[in-house]
Design a protein around this motif. Structure first.
Motif, PDB file in Angstrom:
ATOM      1  N   MET A  74       7.831  43.953  32.335  1.00 26.10           N
ATOM      2  CA  MET A  74       8.815  45.006  32.093  1.00 26.10           C
ATOM      3  C   MET A  74      10.047  44.451  31.389  1.00 26.10           C
ATOM      4  O   MET A  74      10.625  45.110  30.521  1.00 26.10           O
ATOM      5  CB  MET A  74       9.212  45.656  33.424  1.00 26.10           C
ATOM      6  CG  MET A  74       9.992  46.945  33.245  1.00 26.10           C
ATOM      7  SD  MET A  74       8.975  48.219  32.449  1.00 26.10           S
ATOM      8  CE  MET A  74      10.238  49.160  31.602  1.00 26.10           C
ATOM      9  N   ALA A  75      10.422  43.238  31.740  1.00 23.69           N
ATOM     10  CA  ALA A  75      11.549  42.610  31.055  1.00 23.69           C
ATOM     11  C   ALA A  75      11.225  42.394  29.580  1.00 23.69           C
ATOM     12  O   ALA A  75      12.087  42.565  28.696  1.00 23.69           O
ATOM     13  CB  ALA A  75      11.894  41.277  31.731  1.00 23.69           C
ATOM     14  N   GLN A  76       9.990  42.018  29.293  1.00 18.36           N
ATOM     15  CA  GLN A  76       9.580  41.840  27.901  1.00 18.36           C
ATOM     16  C   GLN A  76       9.612  43.166  27.140  1.00 18.36           C
ATOM     17  O   GLN A  76       9.956  43.216  25.957  1.00 18.36           O
ATOM     18  CB  GLN A  76       8.178  41.235  27.851  1.00 18.36           C
ATOM     19  CG  GLN A  76       7.677  40.920  26.462  1.00 18.36           C
ATOM     20  CD  GLN A  76       8.542  39.885  25.766  1.00 18.36           C
ATOM     21  OE1 GLN A  76       9.092  38.984  26.412  1.00 18.36           O
ATOM     22  NE2 GLN A  76       8.677  40.000  24.464  1.00 18.36           N
ATOM     23  N   VAL A  77       9.238  44.276  27.819  1.00 19.12           N
ATOM     24  CA  VAL A  77       9.293  45.600  27.201  1.00 19.12           C
ATOM     25  C   VAL A  77      10.726  45.938  26.797  1.00 19.12           C
ATOM     26  O   VAL A  77      10.997  46.350  25.652  1.00 19.12           O
ATOM     27  CB  VAL A  77       8.727  46.664  28.167  1.00 19.12           C
ATOM     28  CG1 VAL A  77       9.067  48.075  27.687  1.00 19.12           C
ATOM     29  CG2 VAL A  77       7.225  46.512  28.304  1.00 19.12           C
ATOM     30  N   LEU A  78      11.662  45.774  27.715  1.00 22.22           N
ATOM     31  CA  LEU A  78      13.067  46.066  27.406  1.00 22.22           C
ATOM     32  C   LEU A  78      13.595  45.137  26.325  1.00 22.22           C
ATOM     33  O   LEU A  78      14.352  45.564  25.435  1.00 22.22           O
ATOM     34  CB  LEU A  78      13.912  45.936  28.675  1.00 22.22           C
ATOM     35  CG  LEU A  78      13.559  46.917  29.809  1.00 22.22           C
ATOM     36  CD1 LEU A  78      14.370  46.603  31.054  1.00 22.22           C
ATOM     37  CD2 LEU A  78      13.831  48.345  29.356  1.00 22.22           C
ATOM     38  N   ALA A  79      13.184  43.880  26.391  1.00 25.25           N
ATOM     39  CA  ALA A  79      13.645  42.928  25.379  1.00 25.25           C
ATOM     40  C   ALA A  79      13.121  43.299  23.992  1.00 25.25           C
ATOM     41  O   ALA A  79      13.845  43.173  22.986  1.00 25.25           O
ATOM     42  CB  ALA A  79      13.201  41.510  25.751  1.00 25.25           C
ATOM     43  N   SER A  80      11.888  43.790  23.911  1.00 28.95           N
ATOM     44  CA  SER A  80      11.327  44.171  22.612  1.00 28.95           C
ATOM     45  C   SER A  80      12.102  45.337  22.001  1.00 28.95           C
ATOM     46  O   SER A  80      12.404  45.341  20.806  1.00 28.95           O
ATOM     47  CB  SER A  80       9.846  44.535  22.775  1.00 28.95           C
ATOM     48  OG  SER A  80       9.089  43.418  23.185  1.00 28.95           O
ATOM     49  N   VAL A  81      12.415  46.346  22.815  1.00 26.16           N
ATOM     50  CA  VAL A  81      13.133  47.502  22.300  1.00 26.16           C
ATOM     51  C   VAL A  81      14.546  47.110  21.867  1.00 26.16           C
ATOM     52  O   VAL A  81      15.013  47.504  20.785  1.00 26.16           O
ATOM     53  CB  VAL A  81      13.175  48.620  23.359  1.00 26.16           C
ATOM     54  CG1 VAL A  81      13.950  49.825  22.834  1.00 26.16           C
ATOM     55  CG2 VAL A  81      11.770  49.041  23.748  1.00 26.16           C
ATOM     56  N   LEU A  82      15.246  46.329  22.692  1.00 25.59           N
ATOM     57  CA  LEU A  82      16.610  45.919  22.346  1.00 25.59           C
ATOM     58  C   LEU A  82      16.622  44.970  21.148  1.00 25.59           C
ATOM     59  O   LEU A  82      17.532  45.030  20.301  1.00 25.59           O
ATOM     60  CB  LEU A  82      17.267  45.254  23.553  1.00 25.59           C
ATOM     61  CG  LEU A  82      17.669  46.212  24.686  1.00 25.59           C
ATOM     62  CD1 LEU A  82      18.069  45.433  25.930  1.00 25.59           C
ATOM     63  CD2 LEU A  82      18.816  47.119  24.238  1.00 25.59           C
ATOM     64  N   ALA A  83      15.619  44.097  21.051  1.00 32.67           N
ATOM     65  CA  ALA A  83      15.551  43.183  19.906  1.00 32.67           C
ATOM     66  C   ALA A  83      15.343  43.961  18.610  1.00 32.67           C
ATOM     67  O   ALA A  83      15.948  43.631  17.573  1.00 32.67           O
ATOM     68  CB  ALA A  83      14.425  42.173  20.109  1.00 32.67           C
ATOM     69  N   ASN A  84      14.518  45.000  18.640  1.00 30.34           N
ATOM     70  CA  ASN A  84      14.337  45.831  17.447  1.00 30.34           C
ATOM     71  C   ASN A  84      15.636  46.504  17.045  1.00 30.34           C
ATOM     72  O   ASN A  84      15.976  46.585  15.859  1.00 30.34           O
ATOM     73  CB  ASN A  84      13.264  46.893  17.709  1.00 30.34           C
ATOM     74  CG  ASN A  84      11.865  46.330  17.651  1.00 30.34           C
ATOM     75  OD1 ASN A  84      11.649  45.250  17.092  1.00 30.34           O
ATOM     76  ND2 ASN A  84      10.918  47.024  18.243  1.00 30.34           N
ATOM     77  N   ALA A  85      16.373  47.019  18.036  1.00 25.99           N
ATOM     78  CA  ALA A  85      17.650  47.668  17.731  1.00 25.99           C
ATOM     79  C   ALA A  85      18.646  46.674  17.152  1.00 25.99           C
ATOM     80  O   ALA A  85      19.391  46.990  16.211  1.00 25.99           O
ATOM     81  CB  ALA A  85      18.212  48.319  18.995  1.00 25.99           C
ATOM     82  N   ALA A  86      18.664  45.457  17.709  1.00 29.81           N
ATOM     83  CA  ALA A  86      19.593  44.440  17.206  1.00 29.81           C
ATOM     84  C   ALA A  86      19.250  44.042  15.774  1.00 29.81           C
ATOM     85  O   ALA A  86      20.151  43.874  14.924  1.00 29.81           O
ATOM     86  CB  ALA A  86      19.564  43.219  18.123  1.00 29.81           C
ATOM     87  N   GLU A  87      17.966  43.909  15.458  1.00 27.77           N
ATOM     88  CA  GLU A  87      17.568  43.489  14.122  1.00 27.77           C
ATOM     89  C   GLU A  87      17.741  44.609  13.099  1.00 27.77           C
ATOM     90  O   GLU A  87      17.858  44.337  11.891  1.00 27.77           O
ATOM     91  CB  GLU A  87      16.112  43.036  14.140  1.00 27.77           C
ATOM     92  CG  GLU A  87      15.891  41.759  14.953  1.00 27.77           C
ATOM     93  CD  GLU A  87      14.429  41.369  15.027  1.00 27.77           C
ATOM     94  OE1 GLU A  87      13.602  42.090  14.437  1.00 27.77           O
ATOM     95  OE2 GLU A  87      14.108  40.353  15.679  1.00 27.77           O
ATOM     96  N   ALA A  88      17.716  45.867  13.553  1.00 28.30           N
ATOM     97  CA  ALA A  88      17.835  46.992  12.620  1.00 28.30           C
ATOM     98  C   ALA A  88      19.267  47.317  12.268  1.00 28.30           C
ATOM     99  O   ALA A  88      19.498  48.146  11.388  1.00 28.30           O
ATOM    100  CB  ALA A  88      17.154  48.228  13.220  1.00 28.30           C
ATOM    101  N   THR A  89      20.261  46.696  12.924  1.00 30.40           N
ATOM    102  CA  THR A  89      21.672  47.036  12.708  1.00 30.40           C
ATOM    103  C   THR A  89      22.391  45.925  11.941  1.00 30.40           C
ATOM    104  O   THR A  89      21.984  44.761  11.958  1.00 30.40           O
ATOM    105  CB  THR A  89      22.382  47.279  14.044  1.00 30.40           C
ATOM    106  OG1 THR A  89      22.145  46.159  14.911  1.00 30.40           O
ATOM    107  CG2 THR A  89      21.856  48.547  14.708  1.00 30.40           C
ATOM    108  N   GLN A  90      23.472  46.331  11.298  1.00 26.59           N
ATOM    109  CA  GLN A  90      24.360  45.411  10.594  1.00 26.59           C
ATOM    110  C   GLN A  90      25.688  45.331  11.340  1.00 26.59           C
ATOM    111  O   GLN A  90      25.928  46.057  12.312  1.00 26.59           O
ATOM    112  CB  GLN A  90      24.577  45.893   9.155  1.00 26.59           C
ATOM    113  CG  GLN A  90      23.309  46.052   8.343  1.00 26.59           C
ATOM    114  CD  GLN A  90      22.608  44.729   8.093  1.00 26.59           C
ATOM    115  OE1 GLN A  90      23.260  43.675   7.986  1.00 26.59           O
ATOM    116  NE2 GLN A  90      21.276  44.765   8.005  1.00 26.59           N
ATOM    117  N   ARG A  91      26.546  44.457  10.906  1.00 26.40           N
ATOM    118  CA  ARG A  91      27.864  44.309  11.538  1.00 26.40           C
ATOM    119  C   ARG A  91      28.601  45.658  11.527  1.00 26.40           C
ATOM    120  O   ARG A  91      28.647  46.337  10.497  1.00 26.40           O
ATOM    121  CB  ARG A  91      28.681  43.253  10.800  1.00 26.40           C
ATOM    122  CG  ARG A  91      30.099  43.047  11.348  1.00 26.40           C
ATOM    123  CD  ARG A  91      30.787  41.919  10.625  1.00 26.40           C
ATOM    124  NE  ARG A  91      30.131  40.639  10.910  1.00 26.40           N
ATOM    125  CZ  ARG A  91      30.417  39.864  11.945  1.00 26.40           C
ATOM    126  NH1 ARG A  91      31.363  40.251  12.815  1.00 26.40           N
ATOM    127  NH2 ARG A  91      29.791  38.729  12.120  1.00 26.40           N
TER     128      ARG A  91
END
Length: 444
Positions: A344-361
Motif C-alpha cells: 500500500m505504501a508503494q501504491v501511494l508512492a507511485s501516485v505521488l511520484a507521478n504527480a511530482a514528476e508531472a509538475t514544474q516549479r
C-alpha cells in the motif's frame, strides 16, 4: 501495450445478417398466421351460416319440397326469401341435387345448370364449402358469378348443403359481402403484422444486447490475458536485472553520500543529484519487483492514517525543495485497508511520484483523504501538464506511460492493487491541465 480491438465490420455484418434472418422469419410467421386466421374466420362464418340456413329448413319443413324440385311452393318461396334477406347477402341460389338452379334472387339464373363447378360438387358431397375472393380484380369469373352487383371487390361465396335428416336434398349458394368479417380479418391481419414487427425488433435488440455484452466480456478477458502476459514478462525481467542493478546502485549512492560528507572537490549539488538519481533508480526497481509479485491476501491490514502521513512526510521535503507547494488534508480515523502495508505504501508512492514528476516549479501537488461510509477516498491532484484525452483510458495498462523515462508500471500497479481490494481508481485530466487521481478503498 494496447489491446486488439474487434473488427467493427464483423459486428456490422452480424447485425445485418441477424436483422435479415429475423425479418424473414417474422414475415414468414406473420404471413402464415394471417392465412390461418383468415381461413379459420371464413370457415367459422360459413359454419354459422350453414347452421342458420339448416335451422330455417327444419323450422319451415321445406326439405322434402326441395328434394322434389317444387320451387314454386309458397313455403319454398318463403324459405328462399328469408335466406336472401340475410345480412350482407348479394345473391342467393338454391340448387337441386342434379345441379339445377331451382330458385335464385336473380330470376335470369332460374333453371340453368352450371358445369365445371368444383365447389358445388363438394357441397353436393355433403361438405360446407367457402371461398373468399382476393379482391385483386384479376381472378377469373365463373359462370355463376355473372350478374353479381357491381361495386364489391371482395365477397365470400358459401355452398351450404341442406338435409332432411341424413339425406342431402339440395345446396344453398350465398354470395355475401360480410363487412364485419372483412373488418375482423383486416384488424386481425394488422395486429399479427404489428406483433410480428414488434417481436422482430425485440428479438433483434435482445440478440444485439447479448452479443455486445459477450463482446465486452471477451474484450475484458483479452485485456486480462494481455496483462497476464505483461506480468509474466515483468517477472522474468525483474528476476534477471534486479540484483544486478541494486548492487552497483548501492555503491553509487554510498559514494555520493561519502563525497558530500567529506567535502570533496565535487559541488554538493552534484552529490545531491547523484543521490537523487540513485533513489529514483531504486524506486523504479522496487516498482518493478512489486508489480511482478501477487498482491498480499486480505488477511493483512494497513493503517491508512499512518501510511498517508508517512507518504506525506516522505514527499514533502523533496517537493518543497523543488519549489512545488504541497497541500495535505487528511481526515482523522480513516481506518484500515486489507492489504500489505509495504504494498500500500508503494501504491501511494507511485501516485505521488507521478504527480511530482508531472509538475514544474510553482505548480502545487495536493493530497486529500476522507471517509465516506464504508469507503476511504484518497485524492492526489497536481497542476501539471495533464494527460491527453486519447491516452487517459490506457495509462493504467502495463508499460503505458506519457513520460520519456518511465516504465509505465506505476499506475498499472495502483490499479491492480486497488481492484484486488474491491475498490476502484478514477483518473481525470481537465482540458486546462492538471491530473486528479482518486482511489476508492474499502475500509475494514
Amino acid at each position: 501495450m494496447t489491446t486488439a480491438r474487434p473488427d467493427p465490420r464483423l459486428m456490422r455484418h452480424f447485425a445485418l445478417t441477424g436483422a435479415l434472418a429475423i425479418a424473414c422469419f417474422s414475415a414468414a410467421m406473420a404471413w402464415w398466421l394471417t392465412v390461418f386466421l383468415e381461413t379459420r374466420l371464413v370457415e367459422r362464418d360459413a359454419a354459422l351460416s350453414h347452421d342458420f340456413v339448416q335451422s330455417i329448413v327444419d323450422t319451415q319443413r321445406v326439405a322434402e319440397l326441395i328434394r322434389q324440385g317444387n320451387a314454386s311452393d309458397a313455403s319454398v318461396i318463403e324459405f328462399v326469401s328469408h335466406v336472401a334477406a340475410m345480412p350482407d347477402v348479394l345473391r342467393a341460389n338454391l340448387y337441386s341435387t342434379d345441379r339445377k338452379v331451382l330458385w335464385s334472387s336473380r330470376p335470369e339464373l332460374i333453371g340453368q345448370v352450371f358445369s365445371a363447378n368444383e365447389e358445388l360438387d363438394e357441397a353436393l358431397a355433403g361438405e360446407v364449402v367457402t371461398h373468399r375472393s382476393s379482391g385483386e380484380g384479376d381472378e377469373p369469373l365463373k359462370a355463376e358469378h355473372l350478374l353479381l352487383p357491381s361495386g364489391p371487390d371482395r365477397f365470400v361465396e358459401n355452398y351450404l348443403p341442406i338435409r332432411s335428416g341424413p339425406v342431402l336434398v339440395g345446396v344453398v349458394e350465398l354470395y355475401r359481402e360480410p363487412v364485419a368479417l372483412n373488418d375482423a380479418i383486416f384488424n386481425g391481419r394488422l395486429r399479427v403484422w404489428l406483433g410480428a414487427a414488434a417481436g422482430a425488433v425485440f428479438l433483434f435488440l435482445s440478440l444485439m444486447w447479448f452479443v455486445l455484452r459477450t463482446e465486452r466480456a471477451l474484450r475484458e478477458q483479452q485485456s486480462r490475458l494481455v496483462e497476464a502476459e505483461a506480468l509474466a514478462m515483468v517477472g522474468e525481467l525483474s528476476a534477471a536485472v534486479a540484483h544486478s542493478i541494486r548492487n552497483p546502485l548501492g555503491v553509487i549512492r554510498s559514494s555520493g553520500e561519502l563525497q558530500r560528507e567529506m567535502g570533496a572537490d565535487a559541488p554538493p549539488q552534484l552529490c545531491d543529484d547523484v543521490i537523487r538519481s540513485a533513489d529514483r533508480i531504486e524506486h523504479l526497481v522496487r516498482t518493478l519487483l512489486t508489480y511482478a509479485r501477487e498482491p498480499g491476501g486480505r488477511d493483512e491490514q494497513s493503517s491508512l492514517d499512518q501510511l498517508l502521513q508517512e507518504a506525506a512526510a516522505r514527499f514533502e521535503p523533496d517537493l518543497l525543495a523543488q519549489g512545488k507547494p504541497f497541500e495535505v488534508q487528511l481526515a482523522p480515523q480513516l481506518g484500515h485497508v486489507a492489504v500489505d502495508p509495504v504494498l500500500m505504501a508503494q501504491v501511494l508512492a507511485s501516485v505521488l511520484a507521478n504527480a511530482a514528476e508531472a509538475t514544474q516549479r510553482g505548480q502545487a501537488v495536493r493530497l486529500q483523504a476522507s471517509a465516506e461510509g464504508p469507503w476511504a477516498k484518497v485524492v492526489v491532484a497536481d497542476e501539471g501538464c495533464g494527460i491527453p484525452p486519447e491516452q487517459l483510458a490506457d495509462v493504467t495498462r502495463p508499460f503505458m506511460t506519457t513520460k520519456p523515462r518511465g516504465l509505465g508500471l506505476g499506475l498499472a500497479l495502483v490499479r491492480r492493487v486497488v481492484e484486488r481490494l474491491g475498490g476502484r481508481i478514477e483518473l481525470d485530466s481537465p482540458a486546462g491541465g492538471g491530473t486528479r487521481v482518486t482511489l476508492h478503498l474499502p475500509r475494514t
